[in-house]
Design a protein around this motif. Structure first.
Motif, short mmCIF file in Angstrom:
data_model
loop_
_atom_site.label_atom_id
_atom_site.label_comp_id
_atom_site.label_asym_id
_atom_site.label_seq_id
_atom_site.Cartn_x
_atom_site.Cartn_y
_atom_site.Cartn_z
N PHE A 105 0.82 -1.14 -0.04
CA PHE A 105 0.13 0.04 0.11
C PHE A 105 0.81 1.26 -0.09
N GLU A 106 1.78 1.44 0.69
CA GLU A 106 2.66 2.57 1.05
C GLU A 106 3.46 2.74 -0.28
N LYS A 107 3.95 1.74 -1.20
CA LYS A 107 4.85 2.02 -2.38
C LYS A 107 3.81 2.73 -3.26
N GLY A 108 2.50 2.17 -3.37
CA GLY A 108 1.39 2.84 -4.35
C GLY A 108 1.23 4.22 -3.87
N TYR A 109 0.90 4.24 -2.78
CA TYR A 109 0.75 5.73 -1.94
C TYR A 109 1.52 6.83 -2.35
N ILE A 110 2.98 6.30 -1.83
CA ILE A 110 3.91 7.33 -2.02
C ILE A 110 4.23 7.78 -3.63
#
Length: 125
Positions: A105-110
């Protein structure tokens, strides 16, 4: 069918969960509702509002089924694709992903937030 769910979510978000009708409490499938709300980024604690509302109408709401559905929905929410969508639309990270799911999730969010920022700069120039 989407309209009643949208209404329920609006009611829960605005803190007016006590306005659910008795029939709404009786008709909701706790598993499906939990899965749907997790996919939309709601924290599992929202079940407390739902239970309170339904209890006022004398209807038992099965929180175990809700939590099971919520965990399933979280697996669908905590993905790179969904994170990107939340980032690019400049939504705040709801921080509902467990540690083992959080990285995707964080990879995509960033990536999404960075794209949104770069688009914002281009518009101002």
């Amino acid at each position: 069918m989407k309209w009643p769910i949208a209404c329920l979510i609006f009611i829960l978000v605005t803190g007016c969960a006590h306005k659910l009708t008795k029939s709404e409490c009786a008709r909701k499938d706790p598993f499906k509702l939990g899965k749907s709300l997790a996919y939309k980024g709601f924290k599992s604690s929202i079940v407390n509002n739902i239970q309170k509302s339904c209890k006022e109408h004398g209807v038992e709401f099965k929180s175990a089924a809700f939590q099971k559905g919520w965990r399933e929905g979280m697996k669908d929410f905590c993905t790179d694709h969904r994170g990107f969508h939340w980032g690019v639309t400049r939504r705040e990270d709801p921080k509902i992903c467990t540690e083992e799911l959080r990285l995707d999730f964080e990879k995509g969010y960033i990536r999404g937030k960075n794209l949104a920022k770069s688009r914002g700069r281009k518009k101002r120039s």
